[in-house]
Design a protein around this motif. Sequence first.
Motif, PDB file in Angstrom:
ATOM      1  N   LEU A  30       0.812  -1.219   0.000  1.00 35.36           N
ATOM      2  CA  LEU A  30       0.000   0.000   0.000  1.00 35.36           C
ATOM      3  C   LEU A  30       0.849   1.275   0.000  1.00 35.36           C
ATOM      4  O   LEU A  30       0.544   2.201  -0.768  1.00 35.36           O
ATOM      5  CB  LEU A  30      -0.963  -0.005   1.187  1.00 35.36           C
ATOM      6  CG  LEU A  30      -1.938   1.176   1.269  1.00 35.36           C
ATOM      7  CD1 LEU A  30      -2.801   1.252   0.022  1.00 35.36           C
ATOM      8  CD2 LEU A  30      -2.814   1.048   2.527  1.00 35.36           C
ATOM      9  N   PRO A  31       1.919   1.385   0.804  1.00 35.75           N
ATOM     10  CA  PRO A  31       2.717   2.616   0.756  1.00 35.75           C
ATOM     11  C   PRO A  31       3.350   2.878  -0.611  1.00 35.75           C
ATOM     12  O   PRO A  31       3.537   4.038  -0.997  1.00 35.75           O
ATOM     13  CB  PRO A  31       3.796   2.375   1.822  1.00 35.75           C
ATOM     14  CG  PRO A  31       3.161   1.432   2.784  1.00 35.75           C
ATOM     15  CD  PRO A  31       2.353   0.516   1.915  1.00 35.75           C
ATOM     16  N   LEU A  41       0.526   4.379  -2.610  1.00 32.20           N
ATOM     17  CA  LEU A  41       0.262   5.735  -2.136  1.00 32.20           C
ATOM     18  C   LEU A  41       1.379   6.688  -2.545  1.00 32.20           C
ATOM     19  O   LEU A  41       1.135   7.870  -2.822  1.00 32.20           O
ATOM     20  CB  LEU A  41       0.087   5.735  -0.622  1.00 32.20           C
ATOM     21  CG  LEU A  41      -1.139   4.990  -0.091  1.00 32.20           C
ATOM     22  CD1 LEU A  41      -1.183   5.053   1.433  1.00 32.20           C
ATOM     23  CD2 LEU A  41      -2.427   5.553  -0.677  1.00 32.20           C
ATOM     24  N   SER A  42       2.614   6.180  -2.582  1.00 32.72           N
ATOM     25  CA  SER A  42       3.735   7.011  -3.037  1.00 32.72           C
ATOM     26  C   SER A  42       3.551   7.411  -4.492  1.00 32.72           C
ATOM     27  O   SER A  42       3.798   8.571  -4.867  1.00 32.72           O
ATOM     28  CB  SER A  42       5.052   6.240  -2.868  1.00 32.72           C
ATOM     29  OG  SER A  42       5.312   5.962  -1.507  1.00 32.72           O
ATOM     30  N   VAL A  79       0.706   7.649  -5.965  1.00 35.06           N
ATOM     31  CA  VAL A  79      -0.418   8.591  -5.954  1.00 35.06           C
ATOM     32  C   VAL A  79       0.071  10.002  -5.626  1.00 35.06           C
ATOM     33  O   VAL A  79      -0.357  10.987  -6.240  1.00 35.06           O
ATOM     34  CB  VAL A  79      -1.495   8.146  -4.936  1.00 35.06           C
ATOM     35  CG1 VAL A  79      -2.496   9.267  -4.665  1.00 35.06           C
ATOM     36  CG2 VAL A  79      -2.227   6.910  -5.447  1.00 35.06           C
ATOM     37  N   ILE A  80       0.975  10.112  -4.652  1.00 39.26           N
ATOM     38  CA  ILE A  80       1.486  11.430  -4.244  1.00 39.26           C
ATOM     39  C   ILE A  80       2.218  12.103  -5.400  1.00 39.26           C
ATOM     40  O   ILE A  80       2.018  13.293  -5.675  1.00 39.26           O
ATOM     41  CB  ILE A  80       2.406  11.287  -3.018  1.00 39.26           C
ATOM     42  CG1 ILE A  80       1.592  10.893  -1.775  1.00 39.26           C
ATOM     43  CG2 ILE A  80       3.158  12.594  -2.748  1.00 39.26           C
ATOM     44  CD1 ILE A  80       2.444  10.549  -0.579  1.00 39.26           C
ATOM     45  N   LEU A 103      -8.588   8.416  -4.608  1.00 40.62           N
ATOM     46  CA  LEU A 103      -7.760   7.777  -3.587  1.00 40.62           C
ATOM     47  C   LEU A 103      -8.564   6.728  -2.826  1.00 40.62           C
ATOM     48  O   LEU A 103      -8.076   5.610  -2.574  1.00 40.62           O
ATOM     49  CB  LEU A 103      -7.225   8.827  -2.620  1.00 40.62           C
ATOM     50  CG  LEU A 103      -6.425   8.279  -1.428  1.00 40.62           C
ATOM     51  CD1 LEU A 103      -5.191   7.510  -1.895  1.00 40.62           C
ATOM     52  CD2 LEU A 103      -6.031   9.408  -0.485  1.00 40.62           C
ATOM     53  N   ILE A 138      -7.733   2.624  -2.753  1.00 33.28           N
ATOM     54  CA  ILE A 138      -7.516   1.833  -1.535  1.00 33.28           C
ATOM     55  C   ILE A 138      -8.494   0.664  -1.475  1.00 33.28           C
ATOM     56  O   ILE A 138      -8.108  -0.468  -1.146  1.00 33.28           O
ATOM     57  CB  ILE A 138      -7.641   2.728  -0.288  1.00 33.28           C
ATOM     58  CG1 ILE A 138      -6.507   3.752  -0.263  1.00 33.28           C
ATOM     59  CG2 ILE A 138      -7.629   1.887   0.984  1.00 33.28           C
ATOM     60  CD1 ILE A 138      -6.625   4.786   0.837  1.00 33.28           C
ATOM     61  N   ALA A 142      -2.261   2.290  -9.540  1.00 31.59           N
ATOM     62  CA  ALA A 142      -2.680   3.503  -8.826  1.00 31.59           C
ATOM     63  C   ALA A 142      -2.417   4.743  -9.664  1.00 31.59           C
ATOM     64  O   ALA A 142      -3.229   5.679  -9.694  1.00 31.59           O
ATOM     65  CB  ALA A 142      -1.942   3.595  -7.490  1.00 31.59           C
ATOM     66  N   LEU A 169       7.280   5.908   1.812  1.00 32.68           N
ATOM     67  CA  LEU A 169       6.154   6.835   1.755  1.00 32.68           C
ATOM     68  C   LEU A 169       6.472   8.143   2.475  1.00 32.68           C
ATOM     69  O   LEU A 169       6.215   9.235   1.946  1.00 32.68           O
ATOM     70  CB  LEU A 169       4.915   6.184   2.370  1.00 32.68           C
ATOM     71  CG  LEU A 169       3.644   7.036   2.419  1.00 32.68           C
ATOM     72  CD1 LEU A 169       3.210   7.455   1.030  1.00 32.68           C
ATOM     73  CD2 LEU A 169       2.524   6.253   3.109  1.00 32.68           C
TER      74      LEU A 169
END
Length: 301
Positions: A33-34, A37-38, A40-41, A54, A58, A162, A287
């Motif tokens: 997941l991180p 999310l990274s 995504v950032i 987002l 998830i 993602a 992350l």
Amino acid sequence: MMLSFKKEKLSVLLERAVVFGRMIKFSHTIFALPFALSAVIIAARDFGFSFSRLFWIIVAMVGARSAAMGFNRIVDAGMDSSNPRTAVREIPKGEISAGSATLFVVASSIVFIIASAMLGNLCFYLSFPVLAVLLGYSYTKRFTLFCHFYLGFAISLAPTGAWVAMTGTFSWIPVLFSLALMTHIAGFDILYACQDYEFDSREGLHSIPAKLGVAKALDISTYVHIASFVFFVAIGFASGLGLIYYVSSLIIGLLLIIEHRLVNPNDLSKVNIAFFHINSVISVVLLLGIAGDLLFGRMIG
């Protein structure tokens, strides 16, 4: 009376949820997941941010991983019951029936497909081959010692997925995230598989430790993690990140060294520490490094 009945029913449902969560090792979601999310950032920096997207990313990740892990437990139930290390898992122990696990996999797959559809037609269409890849991993130990790399590849689809979900476009940046995650996962899965060296060899299962021995497997895992570290550094260059990110990359490199110092051919007792703890920290450091660099990097740049 009715209130007492409802509380008892809720308690039972919560207990079953915990059992199913234990079956799929829900806490291990932190490995991948991180990375997603990274991605995504970085995507949000260049394309803008959407809380809705987002949220569905998830949900899709949780659904996909739950389906894959549940399916793996069903497919491996026979082998798990014969292996002392895995005989305590929920299906061999009888805590979860094969039928209940199948319903769980179907429901999780539907959640993944619906969440993908909420992210657009492209994600919806891609959800089916992605799900096939994820479920296919469960059979790889039966015919190839490259099962570790297949697992890494399957999980590594998360950052690229993602990115596509956030932007509707393709880029080499998320591919670097995926390569870092693939080699990261494959490297520590080789370490983890060393625990089952004797069982896999006896049962004719395919893994790098079973085919090449524990010592060579540890060497290969080291080389794979060196490649992973190179990809972590490459992410910084490709994404235009700065000092904070490179410091986090250095920390990741040190954690990988510690991981390999914990495990040696004559002592596999600390594999679980390397697997469960250090790898979780590596994902979180990545992350935090990216988020910290984008938030504060300019202040010290």
